[in-house]
Design an enzyme around this catalytic site. Sequence first.
Site, PDB file in Angstrom:
ATOM      1  N   GLU A 213      18.972  -5.446  36.630  1.00 27.88           N
ATOM      2  CA  GLU A 213      20.306  -4.849  36.613  1.00 27.88           C
ATOM      3  C   GLU A 213      20.196  -3.328  36.481  1.00 27.88           C
ATOM      4  OE1 GLU A 213      22.775  -5.566  33.152  1.00 27.88           O
ATOM      5  OE2 GLU A 213      21.021  -5.877  31.880  1.00 27.88           O
TER       6      GLU A 213
ATOM      7  N   LYS B  84      23.914  -7.279  23.757  1.00 30.69           N
ATOM      8  CA  LYS B  84      24.389  -5.898  23.944  1.00 30.69           C
ATOM      9  C   LYS B  84      24.053  -5.104  22.683  1.00 30.69           C
ATOM     10  CE  LYS B  84      28.417  -3.695  26.055  1.00 30.69           C
ATOM     11  NZ  LYS B  84      27.710  -3.009  27.134  1.00 30.69           N
TER      12      LYS B  84
ATOM     13  N   ARG C  78      30.487 -12.724  23.189  1.00 27.50           N
ATOM     14  CA  ARG C  78      29.233 -12.016  23.472  1.00 27.50           C
ATOM     15  C   ARG C  78      28.792 -11.165  22.293  1.00 27.50           C
ATOM     16  NH1 ARG C  78      29.020  -8.600  28.892  1.00 27.50           N
ATOM     17  NH2 ARG C  78      30.098  -7.103  27.575  1.00 27.50           N
TER      18      ARG C  78
HETATM   19  N1  PLP Z   1      24.827  -4.696  32.027  1.00 27.51           N
HETATM   20  C1  PLP Z   1      24.774  -3.782  31.058  1.00 27.51           C
HETATM   21  C2  PLP Z   1      23.440  -3.335  30.591  1.00 27.51           C
HETATM   22  C3  PLP Z   1      25.959  -3.282  30.487  1.00 27.51           C
HETATM   23  O1  PLP Z   1      25.935  -2.361  29.520  1.00 27.51           O
HETATM   24  C4  PLP Z   1      27.202  -3.748  30.966  1.00 27.51           C
HETATM   25  C5  PLP Z   1      28.462  -3.267  30.391  1.00 27.51           C
HETATM   26  O2  PLP Z   1      29.002  -3.873  29.513  1.00 27.51           O
HETATM   27  C6  PLP Z   1      27.199  -4.704  31.987  1.00 27.51           C
HETATM   28  C7  PLP Z   1      26.007  -5.157  32.503  1.00 27.51           C
HETATM   29  C8  PLP Z   1      28.483  -5.257  32.505  1.00 27.51           C
HETATM   30  O3  PLP Z   1      29.052  -6.193  31.619  1.00 27.51           O
HETATM   31  P1  PLP Z   1      30.604  -6.400  31.576  1.00 27.51           P
HETATM   32  O4  PLP Z   1      31.028  -6.766  32.952  1.00 27.51           O
HETATM   33  O5  PLP Z   1      30.802  -7.530  30.638  1.00 27.51           O
HETATM   34  O6  PLP Z   1      31.209  -5.137  31.108  1.00 27.51           O
HETATM   35  C1  COI Z   2      30.624  -1.069  29.488  1.00 30.33           C
HETATM   36  O1  COI Z   2      30.827  -1.233  30.697  1.00 30.33           O
HETATM   37  O2  COI Z   2      31.437  -1.400  28.623  1.00 30.33           O
HETATM   38  C2  COI Z   2      29.373  -0.528  29.024  1.00 30.33           C
HETATM   39  O3  COI Z   2      28.929  -0.939  28.013  1.00 30.33           O
HETATM   40  C3  COI Z   2      28.745   0.559  29.723  1.00 30.33           C
HETATM   41  C4  COI Z   2      28.447   1.621  28.725  1.00 30.33           C
HETATM   42  C5  COI Z   2      27.061   1.590  28.255  1.00 30.33           C
HETATM   43  C6  COI Z   2      29.046   2.922  28.980  1.00 30.33           C
END
Ligand code: PLP
Ligand code: COI
Length: 342
Positions: A220, A184, A82
């Site tokens: 989201e 991200k 990612r």
């Molecule tokens: N959506 C956003 C905007 C996020 O910052 C995160 C955190 O990483 C997620 C979703 C959840 O992604 P993940 O499950 O890969 O941490």
């Molecule tokens: C994460 O869950 O790793 C995120 O990126 C959330 C964060 C913005 C604190």
Amino acid sequence: MEKVNLEWAQIGFQYRKTDFRYIAYYRDGAWDSGRLDDGNMITIHEGSQALHYGQACFEGLKAQTAKDGRVLLFRPDQNAKRLNNSARALLMAEVPEQMFLQGCHDVVKANLRWVPPYGSGASLYIRPYLIGHGENIGLKPAEQYIFSIFVCPVGPYFKDGFAPIHLTTTDYDRAAPKGTGAAKVGGNYAASFLPHELAVKAGFTDCIYLDPKTHTYIDEVGTSNFFGITKDNVFVTPKSPSILPSITKYSLMHIAREHFGMAVEERPVSIEQLDEFTEAGACGTAAVITPIGSITHNGHLHKFYNDGTSAGPVTTKLYETLTSIQRGEIDAPAGWLMDVAV
Ligand code: PLP
Ligand code: COI
């Protein structure tokens, strides 16, 4: 291994300097070999693209201590992939997957005394990031990059942990319809500060974004993806080009299907049809699973399970199964856990 002296149950989600970070430099078209050092500062040129034009992206993942003392990273290969999707979206140098994995491994191993003990409820948050830097003023991608990883022990992101949060929709968008929502990148998060603050001032835990094109479907939360459980026990989660593909969400889809025999649907979720869900949750690395008690939209308060006062049974069993897998207590699908050899 003597652990640092912290009240593990009280540490919250905040920065703490640990002993080592990993840092690698890209210049003249190639990465150096990367190293650990004990710093937590970086010096970059004042014209750097990361500072002015948002050429910056990051990742987030966690390490946990297992019952038998192993230290386990959850799906780091998915974060590596990612990060490179984000890098491609911003025309940045990609980080070789092996370098990402080795860096995560080495920095966790070097900071073992900061990895919260088994059963503490806390974990080691790992924050890899990639920035474009160097002497510059024009609008063009950088020629030099820094890839670094720091770690800090953390507790629950939402202060009450596994307890319902209350959300409101917002008129703001965190990302454009064909923008960088699925990457991200720093800019998405900067764009979320104001709507988050407005939601908190209005008495909510956070806001939930709608799709930026029509404002009719759930996208989201600023830190996590959405899921709902229907009356017929279907796990439903939004399909949208402007949300971050959550690794936790894809893991939950697998668990719902394989552990609980649930049907799983990834599809547009109308904000007008919340009645179809008996339970709802937010999921992500930092948020883990956080039950959603209610969503307020256009002045209408919609409550989920138990009038929004407690987590529902399906959300609870998904939470327990996910966190047990992450602690190595029940078998994980092949490739989900990386063991930091200690
Ligand atoms: N959506 C956003 C905007 C996020 O910052 C995160 C955190 O990483 C997620 C979703 C959840 O992604 P993940 O499950 O890969 O941490
Ligand atoms: C994460 O869950 O790793 C995120 O990126 C959330 C964060 C913005 C604190």
